[in-house]
Write a protein that holds these residues in place. Structure first.
Motif, mmCIF file in Angstrom:
data_model
loop_
_atom_site.group_PDB
_atom_site.id
_atom_site.type_symbol
_atom_site.label_atom_id
_atom_site.label_comp_id
_atom_site.label_asym_id
_atom_site.label_seq_id
_atom_site.Cartn_x
_atom_site.Cartn_y
_atom_site.Cartn_z
ATOM 1 N N LEU A 373 51.316 48.327 32.318
ATOM 2 C CA LEU A 373 52.309 47.335 32.919
ATOM 3 C C LEU A 373 53.396 46.747 31.512
ATOM 4 C CD1 LEU A 373 48.746 45.597 33.545
ATOM 5 C CD2 LEU A 373 50.531 45.958 35.859
ATOM 6 N N GLY A 374 53.597 47.323 31.061
ATOM 7 C CA GLY A 374 55.080 47.047 30.060
ATOM 8 C C GLY A 374 54.329 45.767 29.305
ATOM 9 N N LEU A 375 53.886 45.163 29.438
ATOM 10 C CA LEU A 375 52.998 43.594 29.274
ATOM 11 C C LEU A 375 52.294 44.073 27.631
ATOM 12 C CD1 LEU A 375 50.364 42.442 31.501
ATOM 13 C CD2 LEU A 375 53.113 41.804 31.404
ATOM 14 N N PRO A 376 52.468 43.321 26.556
ATOM 15 C CA PRO A 376 52.173 43.014 24.712
ATOM 16 C C PRO A 376 50.721 42.906 25.368
ATOM 17 C CG PRO A 376 54.044 41.206 25.382
ATOM 18 C CD PRO A 376 53.497 41.630 27.093
ATOM 19 N N LEU A 377 49.887 43.482 24.334
ATOM 20 C CA LEU A 377 48.774 43.034 24.431
ATOM 21 C C LEU A 377 47.883 42.256 24.077
ATOM 22 C CD1 LEU A 377 48.461 46.939 22.136
ATOM 23 C CD2 LEU A 377 47.795 46.675 24.416
ATOM 24 N N THR A 378 48.860 41.541 23.793
ATOM 25 C CA THR A 378 47.923 39.999 22.835
ATOM 26 C C THR A 378 48.102 38.747 24.534
ATOM 27 O OG1 THR A 378 50.282 39.123 22.621
ATOM 28 C CG2 THR A 378 48.487 40.127 20.869
ATOM 29 N N GLU A 379 49.057 39.019 25.264
ATOM 30 C CA GLU A 379 49.591 38.612 26.700
ATOM 31 C C GLU A 379 48.715 38.844 27.887
ATOM 32 O OE1 GLU A 379 53.096 37.671 28.346
ATOM 33 O OE2 GLU A 379 54.244 37.904 25.966
ATOM 34 N N PRO A 380 47.735 37.794 28.815
ATOM 35 C CA PRO A 380 47.450 37.854 29.965
ATOM 36 C C PRO A 380 47.970 38.507 31.019
ATOM 37 C CG PRO A 380 47.991 35.479 29.366
ATOM 38 C CD PRO A 380 48.166 36.270 28.054
ATOM 39 N N ALA A 381 46.864 38.966 32.019
ATOM 40 C CA ALA A 381 47.832 40.133 33.083
ATOM 41 C C ALA A 381 47.793 39.142 34.202
ATOM 42 C CB ALA A 381 47.278 41.592 33.414
ATOM 43 N N PRO A 382 48.734 38.299 34.904
ATOM 44 C CA PRO A 382 48.744 37.499 36.290
ATOM 45 C C PRO A 382 48.710 38.875 37.168
ATOM 46 C CG PRO A 382 50.959 37.174 35.070
ATOM 47 C CD PRO A 382 50.479 38.141 33.737
ATOM 48 N N MET A 383 49.716 39.408 36.871
ATOM 49 C CA MET A 383 49.129 40.559 39.005
ATOM 50 C C MET A 383 47.827 40.671 38.770
ATOM 51 S SD MET A 383 50.340 41.618 35.428
ATOM 52 C CE MET A 383 52.426 41.775 35.449
ATOM 53 N N LEU A 384 47.045 40.838 38.064
ATOM 54 C CA LEU A 384 45.434 41.326 37.745
ATOM 55 C C LEU A 384 44.404 40.634 38.276
ATOM 56 C CD1 LEU A 384 45.210 43.880 34.912
ATOM 57 C CD2 LEU A 384 46.391 44.291 37.344
ATOM 58 N N PRO A 385 43.817 40.732 38.849
ATOM 59 C CA PRO A 385 42.452 39.756 39.952
ATOM 60 C C PRO A 385 42.073 39.426 37.997
ATOM 61 C CG PRO A 385 42.279 41.664 40.286
ATOM 62 C CD PRO A 385 43.379 42.244 39.370
ATOM 63 N N ALA A 386 41.212 38.220 38.396
ATOM 64 C CA ALA A 386 40.845 37.075 37.488
ATOM 65 C C ALA A 386 40.030 37.651 36.882
ATOM 66 C CB ALA A 386 40.143 35.825 38.139
ATOM 67 N N PRO A 387 39.416 38.939 37.100
ATOM 68 C CA PRO A 387 38.230 39.143 35.780
ATOM 69 C C PRO A 387 38.930 39.974 35.358
ATOM 70 C CG PRO A 387 36.924 38.723 37.871
ATOM 71 C CD PRO A 387 38.338 39.002 38.482
ATOM 72 N N LEU A 388 40.228 40.688 35.305
ATOM 73 C CA LEU A 388 40.650 41.727 34.530
ATOM 74 C C LEU A 388 41.868 41.324 34.261
ATOM 75 C CD1 LEU A 388 40.414 44.903 37.271
ATOM 76 C CD2 LEU A 388 39.137 44.532 35.866
ATOM 77 N N ARG A 389 42.507 39.753 34.460
ATOM 78 C CA ARG A 389 43.977 39.429 33.323
ATOM 79 C C ARG A 389 43.210 39.383 31.914
ATOM 80 N NH1 ARG A 389 44.678 34.885 37.760
ATOM 81 N NH2 ARG A 389 44.898 36.061 39.670
ATOM 82 N N GLN A 390 42.697 39.233 31.174
ATOM 83 C CA GLN A 390 42.095 39.053 29.249
ATOM 84 C C GLN A 390 42.908 40.289 29.256
ATOM 85 O OE1 GLN A 390 41.755 35.987 28.474
ATOM 86 N NE2 GLN A 390 41.538 35.514 30.320
ATOM 87 N N PRO A 391 43.605 39.758 28.577
ATOM 88 C CA PRO A 391 44.309 41.158 26.936
ATOM 89 C C PRO A 391 43.805 42.061 26.601
ATOM 90 C CG PRO A 391 44.506 38.567 26.204
ATOM 91 C CD PRO A 391 43.503 38.646 27.568
ATOM 92 N N PRO A 392 43.518 42.953 26.378
ATOM 93 C CA PRO A 392 43.107 44.243 25.470
ATOM 94 C C PRO A 392 42.538 43.388 23.905
ATOM 95 C CG PRO A 392 45.064 44.714 26.151
ATOM 96 C CD PRO A 392 44.806 44.108 26.877
#
Length: 477
Positions: A373-392
């Protein structure tokens, strides 16, 4: 080893050092040092070199440069002369093109992880006869193969993505994107690739009918152009510059390839028999005829004029008179399936459903998902369903890891440990402890330390860390 890889990347595209350095935004003298192993390759430099060839950094490091589709195209363009490459460098279009090819690699990799079979080959139009216009015959043949008859195509997006298993990616030249790779210079309309799977890129314009035309044009490249695995299409207004007289020369015969793709696209969207029937006795050169063709088949005014000229054999003079009219009624057509309002951005559309499916199926972990997704590993992913949004990786965990790595490298003789983290305005303060057995708390001790940039500072309460410096994008981008 890294120097050899960078040299191999440049030589695989047959570019001289000056042009390669310009395209990857590295000083030529530094590039020479990198190739010679006299300088250390920075992550950002490796990323730009990989992107130029349409590779991810991990692909570049594995030696994929010689077989990269973009390397072949660059090599052909260099052999044909520099103007095309100079235009790419001036507009920055090569950045988006390279990023597009990288996303397609991610898309194909996700399909493989999910166990999906390879996309079947596209149906082949019948070879054109010796008489008549080849594009007209090929468009008719392909329509028959798909069972489209002479009716308007309700949505080119649906036809390509669902029926022809060809993922579509959209960027824009009219908005300020969040990421550089999501903006394409207006000199390029679109692009295609066959490797590692076929896909189409469209540079969105203000009109939905131009999107339809670009999609049909790129479809023609997938159907007929097999000398290149990756190809991009200059906008027709810059394809030939009247003031200089030269055309884009990406490979021998490129001008003919573009002209044929335009002709096929027009014939495919507005089939001859369909154009003839929709006129219903009206004068083919009239504005009413132009509006009727444009409205029914979802094409712009110029394409409608071209189709009327071809179908009714109008003279070049009549066609010029039709094109030169300054007063004509605007027409509207309803093709909502080709109006792109969401999913603009290379990693904002077709890729997301695959990432979600792979995450839910346990085929990938969150770190790899954030990379896709090209996201920083500390940022949530708003494009994903709620249960999957929290960053790794949590923000505090990343900062503590960054600080600990710095302490270990900067003070190897002292047993300094990053402990409690707390915000300190725009920065974060990390409490330190020293020693192994019987650790000594340095919370209230003046300690000479530094931030993650390595700047020496005297601070109370341990290590003061710049959050921005500790942040980073997912690896391999």
């Amino acid at each position: 080893m890294l120097g050899r890889i960078i040299r191999e990347a440049r030589e695989s595209s047959r570019l001289d050092r000056a042009l390669f350095a310009r395209l990857v935004e590295i000083d030529e003298a530094r590039l020479e040092q990198l190739e010679s192993g006299l300088a250390e390759l920075l992550p950002a430099e490796a990323d730009r070199c990989a992107r130029l060839l349409g590779l991810r950094v991990r692909d570049l490091l594995k030696g994929a440069a010689p077989k990269a589709p973009m390397a072949l195209l660059l090599r052909s363009a260099y052999q044909e002369g520099r103007p095309s490459l100079s235009e790419l460098a001036a507009t920055g279009a090569h950045k988006t093109l390279g990023a597009f090819l990288r996303v397609v690699r991610d898309f194909s990799e996700l399909e493989s992880r999910l166990g999906r079979p390879a996309a079947p080959p596209l149906p082949k139009p019948a070879p054109p006869p010796a008489w008549g216009h080849p594009a007209e015959h090929q468009a008719r043949s392909f329509r028959e193969e798909l069972g489209l008859g002479i009716e308007p195509i309700a949505s080119m997006r649906t036809l390509l993505s669902e029926r022809l298993n060809t993922p579509l990616f959209f960027v824009s030249s009219e908005e300020e994107p969040e990421h550089e790779e999501d903006e394409m210079h207006s000199s390029v309309d679109g692009a295609t690739t066959r490797a590692p799977r076929r896909a189409i890129l469209v540079n969105l314009a203000s009109s939905w009918w131009r999107t339809r035309m670009t999609l049909a044009h790129e479809l023609a490249h997938l159907l007929f152009e097999h000398s290149q695995e990756a190809l991009f299409s200059p906008h027709r207004h810059v394809f030939k510059r009247p003031e200089s007289g030269w055309k884009w020369r990406l490979f021998p015969g490129f001008a003919d390839v573009e002209i044929h793709a335009d002709a096929f696209a027009a014939c495919f969207l507005a089939p001859a028999e369909g154009v003839r029937r929709c006129i219903e006795g009206k004068e083919p050169s009239s504005e009413a005829a132009i509006a009727r063709v444009g409205t029914r088949f979802g094409v712009g005014r110029t394409v409608a004029i071209n189709r009327l000229q071809a179908v009714f054999n109008l003279s070049p003079q009549i066609r010029r008179e039709m094109e030169d009219r300054t007063a004509f009624p605007r027409y509207e057509a309803d093709f909502p399936g080709d109006k792109v309002e969401h999913g603009v951005g290379l990693r904002s559309g077709a890729l997301i459903p695959l990432v979600i499916e792979a995450l839910k199926a346990g085929k990938i972990g969150k770190t790899r998902a954030w990379e896709y997704l090209g996201l920083p590993l500390t940022e949530p992913a708003p494009m994903l369903p709620a249960p999957l949004r929290q960053p790794p990786i949590g923000r505090e965990s990343l900062l503590a890891t960054t600080a600990q790595r710095y302490l270990t490298e900067r003070y190897p003789d002292r047993q300094l440990h990053a402990m409690r983290i707390s915000p300190a305005g725009p920065q974060w303060r990390i409490q330190l402890a020293e020693g192994g057995v019987g650790e000594r708390d340095l919370r209230d001790h003046r300690h000479r330390a530094g931030d993650v940039h390595g700047r020496e500072q005297r601070r109370h309460h341990g290590l003061l860390v710049d959050e921005e410096a500790a942040d980073h994008r997912a690896p391999g981008r």
